[in-house]
Design a protein around this motif. Structure first.
Motif, short mmCIF file in Angstrom:
data_model
loop_
_atom_site.label_atom_id
_atom_site.label_comp_id
_atom_site.label_asym_id
_atom_site.label_seq_id
_atom_site.Cartn_x
_atom_site.Cartn_y
_atom_site.Cartn_z
N LEU A 38 0.83 -1.21 0.00
CA LEU A 38 0.00 0.00 0.00
C LEU A 38 0.86 1.26 0.00
CD1 LEU A 38 -2.87 -0.37 2.63
CD2 LEU A 38 -3.10 0.27 0.23
N THR A 39 1.89 1.24 0.84
CA THR A 39 2.77 2.41 0.94
C THR A 39 3.41 2.72 -0.40
OG1 THR A 39 3.25 1.76 3.20
CG2 THR A 39 4.71 3.40 2.25
N ILE A 40 3.92 1.69 -1.03
CA ILE A 40 4.60 1.88 -2.31
C ILE A 40 3.60 2.35 -3.37
CG2 ILE A 40 5.76 0.65 -4.20
CD1 ILE A 40 7.54 1.35 -1.77
N GLU A 41 2.41 1.75 -3.40
CA GLU A 41 1.41 2.17 -4.39
C GLU A 41 1.02 3.64 -4.18
OE1 GLU A 41 0.24 0.57 -7.07
OE2 GLU A 41 1.81 -0.86 -6.54
N PHE A 42 0.80 4.01 -2.94
CA PHE A 42 0.42 5.40 -2.64
C PHE A 42 1.57 6.35 -2.96
CE2 PHE A 42 -3.56 5.75 0.04
CZ PHE A 42 -4.08 4.53 -0.37
N TYR A 43 2.77 5.90 -2.67
CA TYR A 43 3.93 6.76 -2.93
C TYR A 43 4.08 7.00 -4.43
CZ TYR A 43 8.39 9.00 -2.61
OH TYR A 43 9.38 9.93 -2.71
N ARG A 44 3.96 5.92 -5.20
CA ARG A 44 4.13 6.04 -6.66
C ARG A 44 3.05 6.94 -7.26
NH1 ARG A 44 5.73 -0.06 -7.31
NH2 ARG A 44 8.00 0.16 -7.34
N ARG A 45 1.88 6.95 -6.67
CA ARG A 45 0.82 7.82 -7.17
C ARG A 45 0.95 9.25 -6.64
NH1 ARG A 45 -1.42 2.82 -7.06
NH2 ARG A 45 -2.96 2.31 -8.67
N ASN A 46 1.99 9.47 -5.84
CA ASN A 46 2.24 10.81 -5.30
C ASN A 46 1.18 11.25 -4.29
OD1 ASN A 46 4.10 12.80 -5.20
ND2 ASN A 46 3.21 14.03 -6.86
N TYR A 47 0.51 10.30 -3.68
CA TYR A 47 -0.47 10.66 -2.66
C TYR A 47 0.21 11.01 -1.34
CZ TYR A 47 -3.98 8.13 -5.52
OH TYR A 47 -4.79 7.68 -6.53
N ILE A 48 1.33 10.39 -1.11
CA ILE A 48 1.99 10.50 0.21
C ILE A 48 3.48 10.69 0.05
CG2 ILE A 48 0.33 9.10 1.50
CD1 ILE A 48 2.65 6.85 1.16
N GLU A 49 4.09 11.13 1.13
CA GLU A 49 5.55 11.23 1.14
C GLU A 49 6.17 10.21 2.07
OE1 GLU A 49 5.93 15.93 1.12
OE2 GLU A 49 4.15 14.99 1.93
N GLY A 50 5.38 9.54 2.82
CA GLY A 50 5.93 8.57 3.75
C GLY A 50 4.83 7.83 4.48
N LEU A 51 5.25 7.11 5.49
CA LEU A 51 4.31 6.24 6.21
C LEU A 51 4.35 6.55 7.70
CD1 LEU A 51 2.54 3.58 6.43
CD2 LEU A 51 4.72 2.36 6.67
#
Ligand code: SF4
Length: 412
Positions: free
Chosen positions: A93-106
């Motif tokens: 999930l973290t990687i998917e969200f990161y790749r979509r630029n939704y997040i910068e970290g966890l």
């Protein structure tokens, strides 16, 4: 995203919203050859309207909990939707969200599933997958679960940027009342371990470039404001001690949101004491940057902040005999204690007066809030406030036109 993961995400992102100890800062890395650049992205945190951090993927690993803390929505005895991620699911999930630029970290928090070691093992496994399998170098903040094995805390600390142990309540008495399965002693153990290992890592890295980093962005904690009837003095005293004893980066305050009924809890209709939370944050700022200590700001006679005025103003009014101070000669550390002056304006004054004497007009340009400061300073010998220097008169002049509303706790 698979349906079951989506359902878990809904449950566990919602369950994490009461944890405010997730701001990120103070880490820089060389991320060549990996993904997730915490420096370039700035790991800036944004804050939602209610003051919660939203720039990280903020979830619980699980909300199955073997503890029964009275104030907590996820306590064992509550009938709420439950879910538990696997380590692989959180990493993906973290990687998917990161790749979509939704997040910068966890920001990964957790209830205590089965026992502290089981939970901490899952946290460590998540970090191992993210850091080694996905080569994720983005910011990660995780919880250290009190009672977990030291080795697990160490492994997590070598992989995370920040760790936190949430103290939740400021006194042992408060914990015994609302969270008897917890104790200060149990929480201080991982805090001390983290502090010692941060120090050790910093020393080793001064001598050996490749020595392991340990929690480079430091550790933090959170305290709930208003779940018990402890005073601001209690909250600020423990805050001061935490900074001194465990070198904490931040102590976060979270206005209690009533989610449960209980004989020892405020009524469900009680509004979260947001203004009190705000005053505590202002006081925390004075501890960290203005060299105040808790006992200067509050004492047994006045153990709570006046909600109409900021803590520095109240301190100055209680020490009115020390004022007014001549702006052109007062030492820097005393400049910082003048209401209406922040660190930036104090630095500008200090710099400018080396060149020439500062006039009252200069102060406006420098950014001093003269509405407040004028009662506490002279400028080239001239005083611009009220002549009586009576704290009550000054208060009356400065009192907000519309008093702030602070709803009271209705403790039984
Ligand atoms: S241990 Fe944490 S998640 Fe579990 S009941 Fe207490 S506060 Fe809630």
């Amino acid at each position: 995203m698979k349906d079951n993961v989506l359902r878990k995400l809904q449950v566990l992102a919602d369950a994490a919203k009461y944890d405010v100890s997730c701001a990120s800062s103070g880490v820089s890395k060389n991320n060549t050859g990996t993904i997730g650049n915490s420096s370039a992205a700035g790991i800036c945190h944004t804050w939602s309207a209610d003051g919660r951090c939203v720039s990280l993927l903020k979830i619980l690993l699980t909300n199955y909990c073997v503890y029964d803390c009275e104030y907590c929505v996820n306590r064992l005895s509550n009938d709420v939707a439950r879910a538990s991620f696997t380590a692989e699911e959180v990493a993906e999930l973290t990687i998917e969200f990161y790749r979509r630029n939704y997040i910068e970290g966890l920001f990964l928090s957790s209830a205590v599933e089965k026992n502290p070691n089981h939970t901490m093992e899952k946290i460590v496994k998540t970090l191992l997958i993210l850091r080694h399998q996905y080569k994720f170098s983005g910011y990660i903040h995780v919880k250290a679960i009190p009672g977990a094995d030291k080795l697990l805390v160490q492994q997590a600390g070598e992989l995370a940027d920040r760790m936190s142990v949430n103290i939740e309540l400021p006194t042992e008495k408060g914990l015994q009342l609302l969270a008897p399965q917890k104790s200060m002693k149990k929480m201080f153990l991982p805090m001390k371990q983290i502090k010692d290992q941060i120090t050790q890592s910093k020393e080793e890295r001064m001598h050996f470039r490749h020595a392991k980093r340990f929690v480079p962005a430091g550790q933090s904690t959170q305290m709930i404001v208003g779940a018990t009837n402890e005073s601001d003095l209690s909250m600020l005293t423990i805050t001061d001690q935490l900074y001194q004893n465990f070198s904490l980066k931040r102590v976060y305050f979270s206005a209690y949101v009533p989610v449960n009924r209980g004989g020892n809890l405020p009524a469900l209709s009680t509004a979260p004491p947001m203004l009190r939370e705000h005053r505590l944050y202002q006081a925390d700022w004075l501890l960290r940057f203005y060299q105040f200590d808790a006992k200067e700001l509050l004492d047994e006679r006045e153990p709570n902040f006046d909600l109409d005025f900021d803590p520095k103003m109240i301190w100055a009014l209680r020490h009115i005999h020390e004022f007014p101070k001549e702006i052109n000669t007062v030492p820097y550390n005393e400049l910082l204690r003048i209401p209406g002056l922040g660190m930036t304006s104090a630095k500008r004054i200090f710099k400018q007066r080396k060149v020439r004497a500062i006039t009252y007009d200069d102060l406006k340009k420098i950014g001093v809030v003269l509405k407040r400061a004028k009662f506490f300073i002279t400028c080239n010998g001239q005083f611009y406030g009220v002549k009586s220097m009576e704290p009550d008169s000054i208060k009356e002049i400065l009192r907000p036109a519309q008093p702030f509303e602070q709803l009271q706790l209705q403790l039984p």
